[in-house]
Design an enzyme around this catalytic site. Structure first.
Site, mmCIF file in Angstrom:
data_model
loop_
_atom_site.group_PDB
_atom_site.id
_atom_site.type_symbol
_atom_site.label_atom_id
_atom_site.label_comp_id
_atom_site.label_asym_id
_atom_site.label_seq_id
_atom_site.Cartn_x
_atom_site.Cartn_y
_atom_site.Cartn_z
ATOM 1 C CD GLU A 273 -2.461 1.586 0.235
ATOM 2 O OE1 GLU A 273 -3.553 0.975 -0.377
ATOM 3 O OE2 GLU A 273 -2.346 2.931 -0.374
ATOM 4 N N GLY B 149 -7.181 1.128 3.440
ATOM 5 C CA GLY B 149 -8.719 1.344 3.261
ATOM 6 C C GLY B 149 -9.073 2.169 2.037
ATOM 7 N N GLY B 150 -7.977 2.815 1.286
ATOM 8 C CA GLY B 150 -8.113 3.270 0.144
ATOM 9 C C GLY B 150 -9.338 4.417 0.004
ATOM 10 C CB THR B 151 -11.166 5.758 -2.743
ATOM 11 O OG1 THR B 151 -9.900 5.647 -3.554
ATOM 12 C CG2 THR B 151 -11.945 7.025 -3.118
ATOM 13 C CB CYS B 152 -14.493 3.196 0.185
ATOM 14 S SG CYS B 152 -16.113 2.903 1.222
ATOM 15 C CG HIS C 269 -48.706 0.175 8.059
ATOM 16 N ND1 HIS C 269 -49.048 1.248 6.975
ATOM 17 C CD2 HIS C 269 -49.133 0.654 9.006
ATOM 18 C CE1 HIS C 269 -49.400 2.395 7.694
ATOM 19 N NE2 HIS C 269 -49.588 1.877 8.766
#
Ligand SMILES: Cc1cc2nc3c(=O)[nH]c(=O)nc-3n(C[C@H](O)[C@H](O)[C@H](O)COP(=O)(O)OP(=O)(O)OC[C@H]3O[C@@H](n4cnc5c(N)ncnc54)[C@H](O)[C@@H]3O)c2cc1C
Length: 459
Positions: free
Chosen positions: A34, A39-42, A441
């Site tokens: 990495e 965790g990257g972009t998200c 409902h």
């Protein structure tokens, strides 16, 4: 000398870490590389920070509407941007550290921090270190595009990453791009208290959606005081004192808008240009997307591409599903495929838009004979009770096979309610099955069977 592993994974985004978990669990040694944020972009600059900020913006909006509910707030509602940012940072940091410590403690997984580049089809370098493996998985993600618009080099602009570092309110935020990312930031900053203008080159917002959905989204954002400039065919930038002049139109309306800040939200491109793919012989298309087959293999045996970098989906859930497909094929003797996937996503303005499958336009273009169900949200009891009646729901079915082809729920709880339809589509059931279900409902979902009972032919 290269350090040998059974597998190398490039990128700790949405597919890389879970894949490392499965491969090491199956006894393989894995090197995971990495270059920036786990965790990257998200986790760091995408879904998590934006949805956390959107929650703060929603709280401000609801507080301003308190009187509609008989709740008394004395004095104006204020937003403390430093606290808003601190809340966002806490959520992101917790998620990022969770992934980082999970990988650090993973048996048989060695984490390398640095930029990975191919040296050959089975070898990569990370700085001075060389790694080799028979299997290499690319999960390199993408980044914001900065288009070559006139004057862009003369002004400071924000991207979806840098805007997250603001802890003061822009006086007037001009957003270039009227699609998903632009719209989320537009409503968020308007609710924080900025003046906001969306500048869109095309004739409508979110052009991939049907015209009625796109018109309803425009109505929602304009009702909050966001200015929308469509058909902006002359976008250009120039410094204007301490502000930025954004040229918009050459023909209609005021030709220029003066903003304190500009956000570029005009799309993303894959991180495939700096991977040394040519040294491995991995093919990409004209947009830089790594070419893959239905099981995510590239043209080079032993190299796979997962997530946004392969152009087969631009979402966290599609990147994660790519991991599931690769793991199933490699480890479970289960031939899962990308083409099993039904397109689905949400736009997180408020109320959100939940989408599944085809739009009406796509279904018609595909030559299907279709029937359509539609219900405005002001005819949905749950929305009326909540005082949130903007939007509409819509479903498209195949008139001959009775299959559900697609749906859009733009309304309160739309991001969740869409799953009832999506699940039915995955189950391959006819719409009549859903029509006969007995929903709870009061919910938004309870009107889906009603809507299916009122299908009309396409006009
Ligand atoms: C503002 C915004 C909001 C979003 N909201 C949503 C949403 O609500 N829902 C949703 O589903 N999607 C959303 N997305 C999209 C989503 O974030 C991405 O589609 C997803 O993160 C892609 O995951 P990935 O695993 O493909 O790549 P990424 O998460 O980008 O991970 C790729 C990783 O690879 C690393 N890397 C790249 N090149 C190298 C290299 N050469 N060497 C080493 N490491 C490398 C990067 O540093 C990165 O950590 C959003 C995106 C943005 C920008």
């Amino acid at each position: 000398m290269s350090r040998r592993f059974d597998a190398i994974i490039i990128g700790a985004g949405q597919a890389g870490p879970p894949l490392a978990g499965r491969l090491t669990g199956a006894g393989m040694s894995v090197a995971l590389v990495e270059r920036k944020l786990f965790g990257g972009t998200c986790v760091n600059t995408g879904c998590m920070p934006t949805k956390t900020l959107i929650a703060s913006a929603y709280a401000a909006h609801l507080a301003r509407r308190a009187a509609d509910y008989g709740v008394v707030i004395r004095g104006p509602v204020g937003v403390d941007m430093k606290s808003v940012r601190a809340r966002k940072d806490a959520v992101v940091t917790r998620a990022r550290s969770g992934i980082q410590s999970w990988l650090a403690g993973m048996e048989r997984c060695t984490v390398f921090e640095g930029h990975a580049r191919f040296e050959s089809p089975h070898e990569i370098s990370v700085g001075a270190t060389r790694l080799a493996a028979e299997r290499i998985f690319i999960n390199a993600g993408g980044r914001a595009v900065a288009p070559d618009l006139p004057g862009i080099d003369r002004v400071d602009y924000l991207t979806n990453s840098s805007i997250l570092e603001l802890d003061a309110l822009p006086q007037h935020l001009v957003i270039i791009g009227g699609s998903y990312i632009g719209l989320e930031f537009a409503q968020m900053y308007r609710r924080f208290g900025s003046a906001v203008t969306i500048v869109e080159m095309g004739p409508r917002l979110i052009q991939r959606e049907d015209e009625d959905v796109s018109a309803a989204v425009k109505e929602i954002v304009e009702a909050e005081g966001i200015a929308v400039r469509l058909n902006a065919e002359c976008i250009r930038f120039a410094p204007h004192g301490g502000d930025i002049a954004v040229g918009v139109s050459c023909t209609e309306g005021p030709p220029e808008i003066i903003g304190s800040h500009v956000l570029l939200a005009v799309g993303r491109r894959p991180n495939s240009d700096d991977l040394g793919l040519d040294r491995a012989g991995v093919a990409i298309d004209a947009r830089g997307q790594i070419l893959v087959d239905d099981q995510l293999c590239t043209n080079v045996p032993g190299i796979w591409a997962l997530g946004e970098c392969n152009g087969r989906g631009a979402f966290t859930h599609t990147a994660y599903n790519d991991f599931e497909i690769v793991a199933a094929n490699l480890l479970d003797n289960d031939p899962r495929r990308v083409s099993d996937r039904i397109i689905s996503y949400a736009l997180y303005i408020d109320p959100p838009l939940g989408r599944a499958g085809m739009t009406e336009t796509e279904a018609s273009r595909a030559g299907r004979k279709i029937r359509i169900g539609m219900r405005p949200m002001d005819k949905v009891g749950r929305a009326i009770e909540k005082g949130e009646t903007q939007g509409l729901m819509k479903i498209i079915v195949d008139a001959e096979s009775e299959a559900i082809l697609g749906a859009a729920i733009l309304g309160v709880g739309g991001d969740e309610a869409i799953h009832g339809i999506l699940d039915m589509m995955y189950a391959g059931r006819s719409y009549t099955r859903l029509q006969r279900s007995v929903p709870i409902h009061p919910t938004v979902s309870e009107l889906i069977p009603t809507m299916l009972g009122e299908l009309r032919p396409e006009v």
